[in-house]
Design a protein around this motif. Structure first.
Motif, PDB file in Angstrom:
ATOM      1  N   HIS A  79     -11.955-129.453  70.737  1.00  0.00           N
ATOM      2  CA  HIS A  79     -10.645-129.935  70.289  1.00  0.00           C
ATOM      3  C   HIS A  79      -9.705-129.989  71.498  1.00  0.00           C
ATOM      4  CE1 HIS A  79      -6.951-130.379  67.957  1.00  0.00           C
ATOM      5  NE2 HIS A  79      -7.714-130.649  66.919  1.00  0.00           N
ATOM      6  N   PRO A  80      -8.790-130.986  71.554  1.00  0.00           N
ATOM      7  CA  PRO A  80      -7.830-131.046  72.661  1.00  0.00           C
ATOM      8  C   PRO A  80      -6.955-129.792  72.751  1.00  0.00           C
ATOM      9  CG  PRO A  80      -7.856-133.123  71.459  1.00  0.00           C
ATOM     10  CD  PRO A  80      -8.680-132.162  70.669  1.00  0.00           C
TER      11      PRO A  80
ATOM     12  N   GLY B 146     -12.198-136.509  69.768  1.00  0.00           N
ATOM     13  CA  GLY B 146     -11.410-135.389  70.253  1.00  0.00           C
ATOM     14  C   GLY B 146     -11.765-134.100  69.552  1.00  0.00           C
TER      15      GLY B 146
ATOM     16  N   PRO C 260      -8.212-135.882  66.555  1.00  0.00           N
ATOM     17  CA  PRO C 260      -7.673-134.525  66.658  1.00  0.00           C
ATOM     18  C   PRO C 260      -7.111-133.957  65.359  1.00  0.00           C
ATOM     19  CG  PRO C 260      -6.984-135.834  68.539  1.00  0.00           C
ATOM     20  CD  PRO C 260      -7.636-136.781  67.569  1.00  0.00           C
TER      21      PRO C 260
END
Length: 275
Positions: free
Chosen positions: A12-13, A72, A64
């Protein structure tokens, strides 16, 4: 002893969300925990329930915030459940096609027929198991052994009253089973229903039978018929209306119904971010 899956964020970002977990079950409430947002939770719950029904473990990718398109966020969904069973009775050409599509959908497929010349591994390479036995005796034995549950689907393709009536007497009296379908023409269905009533089956028991088997797709070949059967199983499992999606308003994944491992119909969550 009940199916469950665990969804874990593995990429995950936002590093703070890596390792977040969501426990997903087929019954209500459908989940415990959170992956960081309601939108991400809805997307993963919807997909995890589908994977759990097939007993599959996979890594899924989202945006995300759980967007269906994008990248993402990667989520590892570990399913803890045996594959659901598809029991196909009648070693005919249509059975070979049904076994292939059943395997494709993730079922553990058993083909059963009392005639050893037809019930062979070479004729049913897609099946996990080919059994030579009287169908009603085999099914009764599997029920007694606890090998039939609310996710099991039963396809009766025998086309012979001496096989299918005795088999359906057993099948329609199983308290928990996901689907029971029988192949045959309208005339065959009417004769079969008359024989089953004479055998003492009630209206409620007969109402559990999908006969003639499948959805009206205009199918002609064994392969097309197998798709028709699979489509009916999917529609009944998830509460689909079997209409064309272009004729439907709103989310394409509506408020359908699931069948949990105990055979109990439960409302399925409607994702808020359907494509």
């Amino acid at each position: 002893g009940r199916p469950v899956s665990v969804a874990t964020v593995i990429e995950h970002p936002n590093p703070a969300l890596v390792g977040r977990r969501l426990v997903v079950r087929p019954e209500r409430p459908a989940s415990t925990g959170s992956l960081g947002s309601a939108r991400a939770d809805d997307a993963v719950i919807d997909d995890a329930i589908g994977l759990l029904a097939a007993g599959r473990t996979e890594t899924l990718s989202y945006g995300p915030d759980g967007e269906r398109r994008g990248e993402g966020m990667r989520v590892f969904v570990a399913s803890y459940a045996p594959r659901p069973r598809m029991l196909v009775f009648g070693a005919i050409d249509f059975a070979a096609a049904v076994a292939r599509i059943g395997s494709f959908l993730g079922y553990s497929v058993t083909v059963c027929d009392a005639r050893p010349v037809f019930a062979t591994r070479s004729r049913f390479p897609a099946a996990d198991e080919v059994v030579v036995s009287w169908p009603h005796k085999y099914l009764a034995g599997e029920v007694e052994a606890g090998a039939v549950d609310g996710r099991t689907v039963i396809c009766v393709l025998t086309h012979d009253p001496k096989f299918d009536v005795r088999l359906l007497e057993v099948a329609l009296r199983i308290p928990e089973v996901g689907y029971i379908g029988a192949m045959g023409s309208r005339r065959t269905h009417e004769d079969r229903e008359r024989r089953l009533r004479e055998a003492g089956l009630s209206d409620d028991e007969l109402a559990r039978l999908s006969s003639p088997i499948g959805l009206d797709l205009g199918a002609r070949t064994p392969e097309e018929t197998a798709i028709s059967v699979a489509a009916e199983i999917i529609a009944l499992q998830w509460g689909g209306g079997a209409d064309r999606l272009q004729n439907r308003q709103g989310p394409i994944h509506g408020h359908g119904h699931l069948v949990d491992a105990g055979g109990v119909a439960t409302s399925s969550p409607a994702p808020t971010n359907s494509p």
